[in-house]
Scaffold this motif. Sequence first.
Motif, PDB file in Angstrom:
ATOM      1  N   ARG A  42      -1.999   8.106   7.654  1.00  0.00           N
ATOM      2  CA  ARG A  42      -3.008   7.614   8.597  1.00  0.00           C
ATOM      3  C   ARG A  42      -4.404   7.643   7.970  1.00  0.00           C
ATOM      4  N   GLN A  43      -5.160   6.563   8.174  1.00  0.00           N
ATOM      5  CA  GLN A  43      -6.528   6.446   7.685  1.00  0.00           C
ATOM      6  C   GLN A  43      -7.454   6.158   8.866  1.00  0.00           C
ATOM      7  N   THR A  98      -2.079   1.771   8.747  1.00  0.00           N
ATOM      8  CA  THR A  98      -1.089   2.410   7.885  1.00  0.00           C
ATOM      9  C   THR A  98       0.260   2.480   8.598  1.00  0.00           C
ATOM     10  N   TYR A 155      -0.020  -2.900   4.576  1.00  0.00           N
ATOM     11  CA  TYR A 155      -0.498  -1.595   5.026  1.00  0.00           C
ATOM     12  C   TYR A 155      -1.292  -0.878   3.939  1.00  0.00           C
ATOM     13  N   ALA A 202      -1.147   2.127  -0.804  1.00  0.00           N
ATOM     14  CA  ALA A 202      -1.274   0.758  -0.306  1.00  0.00           C
ATOM     15  C   ALA A 202      -0.447  -0.186  -1.173  1.00  0.00           C
ATOM     16  N   ARG A 236       3.688  10.227   0.550  1.00  0.00           N
ATOM     17  CA  ARG A 236       2.548   9.404   0.963  1.00  0.00           C
ATOM     18  C   ARG A 236       2.459   8.178   0.062  1.00  0.00           C
TER      19      ARG A 236
END
Length: 254
Positions: free
Chosen positions: A20-21, A26, A15, A53, A50
């Motif tokens: 959210r991207q 994600t 991910y 990656a 948050r």
Amino acid sequence: MRTIKLTVCYDGSNYFGFQRQAKEITVQQILEEKLARVCGEPVTVTGSGRTDAGVHARCQVVSFTTGGTIPTANLPRALNSILPEDIRALRAEEARPGFNARKDASRKEYEYRIRYTPEPDPFSRNYAWQMKERLDVEKMNEAAAKLMGTHDFSGFQSTGSTQVSPVKTIYRSCWETEADGTLVYHIAGNGFVYHMVRNLVWSMVQIGLGKKTPQAMAEELKQKRGEFENSPAPAQGLYLAKVEYEPFIYENEK
């Protein structure tokens, strides 16, 4: 509308972080898609942190509101039946109205894992920082102890930090060696600036390699450089381990 506190864990290898991207997959995106199916309506979650990656979570807390009627006792089982295997719902609770998983968190704990691997190990490459050199854990612990208490961590934040204040209080900071030789750094605090844990680990590894003295950690804390001057430790060694909240009454306890 009900407010739900949901605790999940995940392997972050596949991910592009939690948040959210627009063009990447994600953890938040997957959770919201599956929760929408279970709750029968669109759902937006707020995470306690948050994670970047490749970063993992043993305990990530999210909050959301829903008009769905599924009992909280059934929610984890229903979610796990449709979630990918690298994301698991651990438990769900009814929370007070207005509960926010990020803003209401009072303490977070992270761990960072380092493995001594003279030759690259394909089985741990996504779950620890692999190092060919031996580290002086005693000196790293001496440096870690200097982080205890309240400090300005502006010198250990990377560009892009959104924290209002770089002043954070650290409640735990130590290195431990597991039975298989894996080094694990434990740090708990009331908040963290962007990349703070990975930047601290990078600095302590330099101390463990003998490139700096433990006293350098105290000196770097005083510098307030505005941002970290080096690359952070690799993402795959970092785990969000625990999130704690001040006691409050859940709706189902009234």
